[in-house]
Scaffold this motif. Structure first.
Motif, PDB file in Angstrom:
ATOM      1  N   SER A  48      29.631  27.001  25.076  1.00 27.44           N
ATOM      2  CA  SER A  48      30.808  26.193  24.782  1.00 27.44           C
ATOM      3  C   SER A  48      30.969  25.129  25.864  1.00 27.44           C
ATOM      4  O   SER A  48      30.319  25.183  26.898  1.00 27.44           O
ATOM      5  CB  SER A  48      32.050  27.070  24.745  1.00 27.44           C
ATOM      6  N   GLU A  49      31.773  24.167  25.617  1.00 23.44           N
ATOM      7  CA  GLU A  49      32.258  23.209  26.614  1.00 23.44           C
ATOM      8  C   GLU A  49      31.323  22.086  26.996  1.00 23.44           C
ATOM      9  O   GLU A  49      31.763  21.105  27.550  1.00 23.44           O
ATOM     10  CB  GLU A  49      32.703  23.920  27.902  1.00 23.44           C
ATOM     11  N   PHE A  50      30.023  22.193  26.732  1.00 19.76           N
ATOM     12  CA  PHE A  50      29.136  21.076  27.055  1.00 19.76           C
ATOM     13  C   PHE A  50      29.208  20.096  25.902  1.00 19.76           C
ATOM     14  O   PHE A  50      28.556  20.269  24.894  1.00 19.76           O
ATOM     15  CB  PHE A  50      27.696  21.551  27.243  1.00 19.76           C
ATOM     16  N   THR A  51      29.961  19.063  26.038  1.00 17.52           N
ATOM     17  CA  THR A  51      30.218  18.207  24.890  1.00 17.52           C
ATOM     18  C   THR A  51      29.409  16.928  24.882  1.00 17.52           C
ATOM     19  O   THR A  51      29.243  16.317  23.845  1.00 17.52           O
ATOM     20  CB  THR A  51      31.704  17.858  24.833  1.00 17.52           C
ATOM     21  N   GLN A  82      16.180  23.663  23.114  1.00 21.89           N
ATOM     22  CA  GLN A  82      17.630  23.452  23.140  1.00 21.89           C
ATOM     23  C   GLN A  82      17.966  22.392  22.115  1.00 21.89           C
ATOM     24  O   GLN A  82      17.307  21.352  22.071  1.00 21.89           O
ATOM     25  CB  GLN A  82      18.081  23.014  24.532  1.00 21.89           C
ATOM     26  N   ASP A  83      18.975  22.632  21.300  1.00 14.61           N
ATOM     27  CA  ASP A  83      19.327  21.638  20.294  1.00 14.61           C
ATOM     28  C   ASP A  83      20.585  20.872  20.702  1.00 14.61           C
ATOM     29  O   ASP A  83      21.102  21.042  21.800  1.00 14.61           O
ATOM     30  CB  ASP A  83      19.483  22.310  18.918  1.00 14.61           C
ATOM     31  N   ASN A  84      21.045  20.010  19.824  1.00 13.59           N
ATOM     32  CA  ASN A  84      22.163  19.133  20.140  1.00 13.59           C
ATOM     33  C   ASN A  84      23.518  19.827  20.081  1.00 13.59           C
ATOM     34  O   ASN A  84      24.547  19.200  20.345  1.00 13.59           O
ATOM     35  CB  ASN A  84      22.169  17.934  19.202  1.00 13.59           C
ATOM     36  N   VAL A 126      20.582  27.234  22.988  1.00 11.57           N
ATOM     37  CA  VAL A 126      19.225  27.390  23.499  1.00 11.57           C
ATOM     38  C   VAL A 126      18.585  28.586  22.808  1.00 11.57           C
ATOM     39  O   VAL A 126      19.251  29.591  22.528  1.00 11.57           O
ATOM     40  CB  VAL A 126      19.218  27.560  25.033  1.00 11.57           C
ATOM     41  N   TYR A 127      17.314  28.428  22.500  1.00  7.14           N
ATOM     42  CA  TYR A 127      16.580  29.457  21.789  1.00  7.14           C
ATOM     43  C   TYR A 127      15.390  29.917  22.634  1.00  7.14           C
ATOM     44  O   TYR A 127      14.837  29.145  23.415  1.00  7.14           O
ATOM     45  CB  TYR A 127      16.051  28.912  20.458  1.00  7.14           C
ATOM     46  N   LEU A 128      15.012  31.144  22.447  1.00 10.11           N
ATOM     47  CA  LEU A 128      13.787  31.654  23.040  1.00 10.11           C
ATOM     48  C   LEU A 128      12.988  32.336  21.932  1.00 10.11           C
ATOM     49  O   LEU A 128      13.355  33.424  21.486  1.00 10.11           O
ATOM     50  CB  LEU A 128      14.071  32.637  24.178  1.00 10.11           C
ATOM     51  N   ASP A 174      16.368  16.842  29.528  1.00  6.74           N
ATOM     52  CA  ASP A 174      15.349  15.984  28.906  1.00  6.74           C
ATOM     53  C   ASP A 174      14.293  16.794  28.179  1.00  6.74           C
ATOM     54  O   ASP A 174      13.210  16.289  27.904  1.00  6.74           O
ATOM     55  CB  ASP A 174      14.704  15.102  29.969  1.00  6.74           C
ATOM     56  N   ALA A 175      14.614  18.047  27.926  1.00  9.57           N
ATOM     57  CA  ALA A 175      13.740  18.944  27.148  1.00  9.57           C
ATOM     58  C   ALA A 175      12.466  19.340  27.875  1.00  9.57           C
ATOM     59  O   ALA A 175      11.508  19.803  27.235  1.00  9.57           O
ATOM     60  CB  ALA A 175      13.416  18.345  25.784  1.00  9.57           C
TER      61      ALA A 175
END
Length: 124
Positions: free
Chosen positions: A25-28, A71-73, A77-79, A54-55
């Motif tokens: 949350s919170e990273f906008t 990491q998506d927009n 984040v996925y592993l 920057d991926a």
């Protein structure tokens, strides 16, 4: 206050796959450095993988070629974990920094926010 919520742990046989997800949350406005750590019973916490704003990604040697962090927009984040081994069994934690840049090494002390953890168990 930033909250991280993880999903996707479980039990698989060796050679199987799992996908972990962690939503922050919170990273906008920007993508921040996010990472996955793991800790097995009796062992120290280990940084598994990180992805910066920057991926750019980094992996611990033991998972290179098997795990992929993205990491998506939506600040998720996925592993993706393929060809899992019994030694991958651990509690996996999502973590985030409050800046875009990740360090050269994925060190827990550099991270400001943590998820509650999700268990991954790989049987032989």
């Amino acid at each position: 206050q930033i909250h991280l919520v993880e999903f996707g742990g479980g039990s698989v046989q060796a050679g199987g796959s799992l996908r972990l997800s962690c939503r922050a949350s919170e990273f906008t406005y920007t993508r921040n450095c996010m990472a996955w750590f793991r800790q097995a019973p009796g062992k120290e916490r280990e940084g598994v993988a990180s992805v910066d704003g920057d991926a750019r990604t980094r992996y611990v040697d033991s998972v290179k070629g098997r795990f992929t962090i993205t990491q998506d927009n939506t600040n998720t984040v996925y592993l993706q974990m393929n060809n899992l081994k019994p030694e991958d069994t651990a509690m996996y934690y999502c973590a985030a920094r409050n800046i875009r840049v990740c360090g050269a090494r994925t060190v827990g002390a550099d991270f400001h926010y943590w998820g509650q953890g999700t268990q991954v168990t790989v049987s032989s």
